[in-house]
Design an enzyme around this catalytic site. Structure first.
Site, PDB file in Angstrom:
ATOM      1  N   ASP A 158      -0.346  -2.368   5.893  1.00  0.00           N
ATOM      2  CA  ASP A 158      -0.112  -3.274   4.773  1.00  0.00           C
ATOM      3  C   ASP A 158      -1.173  -4.364   4.574  1.00  0.00           C
ATOM      4  O   ASP A 158      -1.696  -4.540   3.486  1.00  0.00           O
ATOM      5  CB  ASP A 158       1.251  -3.957   4.945  1.00  0.00           C
ATOM      6  CG  ASP A 158       2.389  -2.952   5.065  1.00  0.00           C
ATOM      7  OD1 ASP A 158       2.128  -1.756   5.324  1.00  0.00           O
ATOM      8  OD2 ASP A 158       3.542  -3.354   4.910  1.00  0.00           O
ATOM      9  N   GLU A 176       7.237  -2.887  17.682  1.00  0.00           N
ATOM     10  CA  GLU A 176       6.518  -2.392  16.494  1.00  0.00           C
ATOM     11  C   GLU A 176       5.005  -2.365  16.761  1.00  0.00           C
ATOM     12  O   GLU A 176       4.324  -1.425  16.391  1.00  0.00           O
ATOM     13  CB  GLU A 176       6.858  -3.291  15.299  1.00  0.00           C
ATOM     14  CG  GLU A 176       6.419  -2.761  13.954  1.00  0.00           C
ATOM     15  CD  GLU A 176       6.850  -3.678  12.811  1.00  0.00           C
ATOM     16  OE1 GLU A 176       7.368  -4.793  13.077  1.00  0.00           O
ATOM     17  OE2 GLU A 176       6.657  -3.280  11.649  1.00  0.00           O
TER      18      GLU A 176
END
Ligand code: GLC
Length: 418
Positions: free
Chosen positions: A159, A383
């Site tokens: 992102d 993550e």
């Protein structure tokens, strides 16, 4: 730790299982994400092959008529999630986003098939045509000079990578207005994209919605068009696996072989001669991003060997405790805990490690796998992690980290899938 960690990883997948799809992690990401699900399926295939196929088939059932496979499917409601279905406005049932994500599906569906070919054969036959349609959509709508163009940073799965900074510079955010981010309720702000970036992400979503997600309009007039080195490498690799599937199934293979040739030639266009590495390019200006990232190191996974890329990875191996950072530590924007601007991501490490092993770079392949294993063993299924000291960050109990543990990083797994 091995067996206990395997057990813990299976529990993460079971906990995040919503029956027919798996959420990346509860709360932070409560829907089905495209590439996350493909990794989850691969993880399931180590202990529950039927469930793995359900995951893939649930995702692929949401293909658009033009062949595009959306990056998110909103199977359920999640009050307060932003940007939710109404922001995307795609008018589909179930609602989806209007952009795509890295096409790992063909590669990982083939890995799931390999886990139990007898069981998987009819499933592979049933998904083949869908994958073919998705790849054809890429080749007709998105490939320029042999490189994959993205119209939103979220399509890349990376992102807030530095690759998009310059190209996002011209995105007009004047119409964005006020909104409340969900991610900041779950994760510290210094581990997530900044507000100025988020405003631009939303402006790009609004542009797509207002033109009815018309690819031609987005191509000509959209705010953002970048050739992402990660997408090019991932699609190239996925086409190789689709070709292998076509041969297994006795389907025609010439069209796919043509795509591979186009993408192999295009991969060369990603070469940044100044920094001497594979780089993303702003298609509006022709400028290289000037960013050596973990996506640059997907070259081997795509079947492209390059000694200069090995040199970069060896330099990073000497400088860092854990490979592979999402941004080169010598880059001025390197930030060890900020999402895609420094941290190590297990999924990208997996693809890099597989590529290194397949091309015979055993020592670096072992190092990438060992580092991934150490990070997860020390901290669990986070993550992402700091490449400097292994600090875990972002969401915990993460499906794809558990999945790559089971399928690749665990001592019980194989360093190669094919
Ligand atoms: C973030 C990541 C993206 C991932 C999603 C769900 O947006 O950047 O790659 O698919 O979260 O985990």
């Amino acid at each position: 730790m091995g067996n206990d960690a395997d057990q813990a990883a299976r529990e993460v997948l079971r906990d995040n299982d919503r029956g027919t799809y798996t959420v990346p992690t509860d709360n932070l990401y409560p829907f089905q994400w495209n590439w996350d699900s493909c990794f989850a399926a691969w993880g399931f295939s180590t202990f529950d092959v039927p469930r793995a196929w359900v995951e893939i088939e649930t995702l692929l059932a949401n293909q658009w008529e033009n062949g595009m496979m959306p990056h998110m499917v909103f199977h359920d409601t999640a009050p307060g999630y932003f940007p939710g279905p109404e922001v995307w406005g795609t008018g589909r049932t179930p609602p989806t986003s209007g952009i795509t994500q890295p096409p790992v599906a063909a590669t990982l569906a083939r890995a799931v098939y390999k886990a139990d070919p007898d069981y998987g054969r009819t499933h592979m036959a049933s998904v083949f045509g869908i994958l073919l349609g998705w790849h054809r959509w890429f080749m007709t709508e998105r490939v320029e000079r042999g490189m994959v163009a993205v119209t939103h940073p979220w399509e890349t799965g990376r992102d807030n990578a530095v690759d998009w900074d310059a190209a996002m510079g011209t995105v007009d955010t004047s119409g964005v207005g006020e909104y409340k981010r969900r991610d900041l309720q779950e994760v510290a702000a210094d581990q997530r994209p900044k507000k100025a970036e988020y405003d631009k992400y939303l402006a790009m979503v609004y542009f797509g919605r207002e033109c009815g997600w018309d690819e031609a309009v987005i191509r000509e007039a959209g705010p953002f068009r970048v050739a992402d080195v990660g997408m090019t490498f991932i699609l190239l690799r996925a086409c190789r696996d689709l070709l292998a599937m076509a041969r297994d199934l006795g389907e025609p293979a010439e069209e796919i072989a043509g795509w591979i040739a186009t993408l192999e030639a295009g991969a060369r266009n990603h070469w940044n001669p100044d920094g001497e590495y594979f780089d993303s390019i702003d298609l509006r200006t022709g400028a290289f991003a000037g960013a050596l990232t973990n996506a640059s190191f997907l070259c081997w996974y795509a079947g492209i060997d390059d000694a200069r890329m090995l040199g970069h990875l060896e330099r990073q191996a000497a400088a860092l405790t854990y490979l592979v950072p999402s941004l080169d530590p010598d880059h001025p924007e390197f930030d060890a805990l900020r999402y895609w601007r420094g941290p190590v991501w297990g999924i990208v490490n997996t693809l890099i490690g597989l590529g290194l092993a397949e091309t015979g770079h055993d020592e670096l392949a072992r190092r990438v796998r060992k580092d991934s294993r150490r990070l997860i063993e020390a901290s669990g299924f986070f993550e992402y992690f700091s490449p400097l000291d292994g600090t875990p960050a972002g969401g915990g109990h993460f499906s794809w980290t558990a999945a790559v543990w089971l399928a690749w990083a665990s001592p019980a797994a194989n360093e190669r899938i094919f």
